[in-house]
Design a protein around this motif. Structure first.
Motif, mmCIF file in Angstrom:
data_model
loop_
_atom_site.group_PDB
_atom_site.id
_atom_site.type_symbol
_atom_site.label_atom_id
_atom_site.label_comp_id
_atom_site.label_asym_id
_atom_site.label_seq_id
_atom_site.Cartn_x
_atom_site.Cartn_y
_atom_site.Cartn_z
ATOM 1 N N ILE A 136 59.080 12.501 23.279
ATOM 2 C CA ILE A 136 58.019 11.593 23.724
ATOM 3 C C ILE A 136 58.492 10.855 24.977
ATOM 4 O O ILE A 136 59.608 10.315 24.999
ATOM 5 C CB ILE A 136 57.669 10.561 22.620
ATOM 6 N N CYS A 178 54.098 7.318 16.752
ATOM 7 C CA CYS A 178 53.635 8.708 16.818
ATOM 8 C C CYS A 178 53.189 9.108 15.418
ATOM 9 O O CYS A 178 53.957 8.981 14.453
ATOM 10 C CB CYS A 178 54.758 9.609 17.314
ATOM 11 N N CYS A 231 53.887 14.220 25.250
ATOM 12 C CA CYS A 231 54.571 14.562 24.000
ATOM 13 C C CYS A 231 54.743 16.073 23.939
ATOM 14 O O CYS A 231 53.842 16.823 24.329
ATOM 15 C CB CYS A 231 53.757 14.070 22.803
ATOM 16 N N GLY A 243 50.865 15.789 21.060
ATOM 17 C CA GLY A 243 51.756 16.945 20.990
ATOM 18 C C GLY A 243 51.153 17.993 20.074
ATOM 19 O O GLY A 243 50.456 17.660 19.112
ATOM 20 N N LEU A 247 49.962 10.093 19.837
ATOM 21 C CA LEU A 247 50.702 8.933 20.331
ATOM 22 C C LEU A 247 49.816 7.699 20.347
ATOM 23 O O LEU A 247 48.725 7.712 20.919
ATOM 24 C CB LEU A 247 51.225 9.201 21.745
ATOM 25 N N VAL A 293 55.761 4.012 23.973
ATOM 26 C CA VAL A 293 55.188 5.146 24.703
ATOM 27 C C VAL A 293 54.906 4.744 26.153
ATOM 28 O O VAL A 293 54.464 3.630 26.437
ATOM 29 C CB VAL A 293 53.892 5.619 24.013
ATOM 30 N N VAL A 311 60.643 16.417 18.080
ATOM 31 C CA VAL A 311 59.496 15.857 18.795
ATOM 32 C C VAL A 311 60.064 15.028 19.953
ATOM 33 O O VAL A 311 60.979 14.225 19.762
ATOM 34 C CB VAL A 311 58.592 15.010 17.871
#
Length: 510
Positions: A89, A384, A80, A359, A379, A70, A87
């Motif tokens: 990131i 995640c 996110c 997210g 995150l 990340v 998804v």
């Protein structure tokens, strides 16, 4: 005041500091505060709400996304973005900015060579999925550009490096992007040049530029439900409500929170504005405001002492706002109603590890069969972790009261209609039978031909044979390139399909 009812009659005792217990025959004791019995007060204090018992729960370890680096960029965005298919990131990347896009089903350990979306020449600061096309995502970067990408349903073999369109108009880094909630292909970007720009992604053109409205760094921008107004927060301590098409400030409030730290603001479905900020003593604080009367808050509540900026995620269907602070290890959630004190604390989801970003899944991506009303993607430094918010119910039937019709993937307006002054509420869909994502729809960018604006032709000159030969040769080369690109894309899809089949065979043998 204690009222004692016994066979000998009724007595009143004023009690201060001690509780006297009398037992003279059969006795009934009622405790009063002022003229009000405590039993009646307690009945009134317990507020009736179907969301009182919402609880959060992390998924099992094999349903997380592991080994993701990340991003460590210092920026207060969520890092996110999630939709019912993918998804995305923001990740660490050498020599530019990148983010990773994973199908929701691609849980477990992510291969270190998994393809990324690369193309920015500096770190990516914000990403946002298009609400009307689950395969289209926009990214904003320190390199001053905004890029829009088409993500295939299959896993690509190599990095995605060619955006569908690149939007250039900012002079400093771009830290905020947000799609219009109801109009097709309308994208907002806000940069460190204190400029808000609205784009038509379908043509690659700038629709509007909101200049000279912000005197300092813009912290966040949010649309109202039908996309007719914007709310912005700024380092100059002002919250502004802006009509973007009229390019005017409709309302503003100086210092809704007295502290110097960043403020965040979102519209509620009633048109009120929910804010998070800090007091003068650096305590975190939340507020609810009516932009028609910005002087006095509807509600203002102090929370705790912490440095992390609270990012609000608002669900308009349930009117619940979830507060996630970067560096916190908890998610607090509140219900906003029209009854005092208007912002009602529900509960806190707590964990051990702090969050680097978060997210928030749109309502149409939730599992209605399990009474799931929200899903977060938390995150960590290297992974995640999905967190599911659930309302406990005994029945397995569809819960109408939890799932009113929610905004679907169809836009209510075209970009030109919205720009001309037309407004429309989101087109709603029912979640009774669950939501099935539609297949990949290609985003077509039709750029206006600059030759349409060419000056009138001068005197005709005869074209040489050499020019003609060169032109035909150039066209032939371009055609060959186009055919080769199509072949490569077809082969990549074929390779991806075969790899997926191979995975199925290996899983079957296990």
């Amino acid at each position: 005041m204690v009222r004692v009812q016994s066979e000998q009659g009724e007595r009143h005792l004023a009690v201060a500091g001690e509780l006297w217990v009398l037992s003279v025959g059969p006795v009934a004791v009622d405790v009063y505060v002022g003229q009000q019995p405590i039993s009646a007060m307690s009945r009134r204090v317990v507020r009736q709400s179907k969301f009182r018992h919402v609880f959060g729960q992390p998924v099992k370890a094999d349903q997380m996304y592991e080994d993701i680096r990340v991003s460590k960029v210092t920026w207060d965005s969520s890092f996110c973005a999630v939709n019912p298919k993918f998804v995305a990131i923001i990740v660490e990347s050498g020599g530019g900015g990148a983010f990773i896009v994973l199908p929701l089903s691609k849980t477990g350990r992510v291969d270190k060579n998994y393809p990324l979306v690369t193309g920015h020449t500096a770190p990516v600061l914000d990403i946002d999925w298009c609400p009307h096309n689950d395969n289209v995502i926009a990214s904003a970067s320190e390199d001053t550009t905004v890029m829009v990408w088409q993500v295939p349903d299959y896993v690509p073999v190599r990095n995605i490096t060619d955006p569908v369109v690149t939007l250039e108009g900012h002079s400093k880094r771009v830290g905020i992007i947000s799609w219009h909630p109801t109009a097709r292909n309308v994208l907002l970007s806000a940069g460190c040049d204190n400029l808000v720009i609205l784009w038509n992604v379908g043509t690659g053109e700038m629709l509007l530029a909101l200049e000279d409205m912000h005197t300092d760094l813009i912290y966040n921008v949010g649309w109202n439900r039908n996309g007719s107004l914007l709310v912005t927060t700024c380092k100059d301590k002002k919250v502004r409500v802006i009509d973007p098409r009229k390019q005017q400030i409709v309302a503003e409030r100086f210092a809704p929170h007295e502290g110097l730290r960043p403020v965040r603001a979102v519209f509620t479905r009633e048109g009120h504005i929910f804010t998070t900020g800090f007091t003068r003593m650096s305590q975190r604080e939340l507020g609810l405001w009516d932009p028609k009367n910005f002087e006095e808050p509807i509600a203002l509540q102090e929370m705790d002492t912490s440095n992390g900026v609270l990012l609000p995620f608002y669900d308009s269907d349930s009117s619940i706002v979830y507060l996630c602070g970067k560096g916190d290890s908890s998610i607090r959630y509140f219900e906003i109603t029209d009854e005092a004190p208007y912002v009602h604390y529900l509960n806190t989801y707590s964990s051990k590890e702090p969050q680097r970003g978060m997210g928030f899944m749109p309502k149409r991506g939730l599992d209605v069969s399990k009474c799931e009303i929200a899903r977060f993607f938390k995150l960590h430094e290297r992974k995640c972790e999905p967190i599911v918010m659930t309302v406990p119910r005994k029945s397995d039937l569809f819960q109408d009261d939890l799932y009113p019709d929610t905004p679907g993937p169809e836009p209510a307006l075209e970009a030109d209609e919205w720009l001309s002054g037309k407004d429309a509420e989101p087109i709603l869909i029912s979640l009774r039978d669950g939501y099935v994502p539609v297949k990949n729809r290609e985003l077509k960018v039709v750029k206006k031909n600059i030759l349409d604006n060419k000056p009138p032709p001068g005197p005709r000159r005869s074209q040489s044979t050499c020019d003609s030969d060169f032109s035909s040769a150039l066209e032939e080369v371009l055609e060959q390139i186009r055919v080769l690109k199509e072949t490569v894309q077809a082969q990549e899809k074929r390779i991806s399909d075969l790899e997926n089949k191979l995975c199925q065979f290996t899983n079957g043998t296990d």
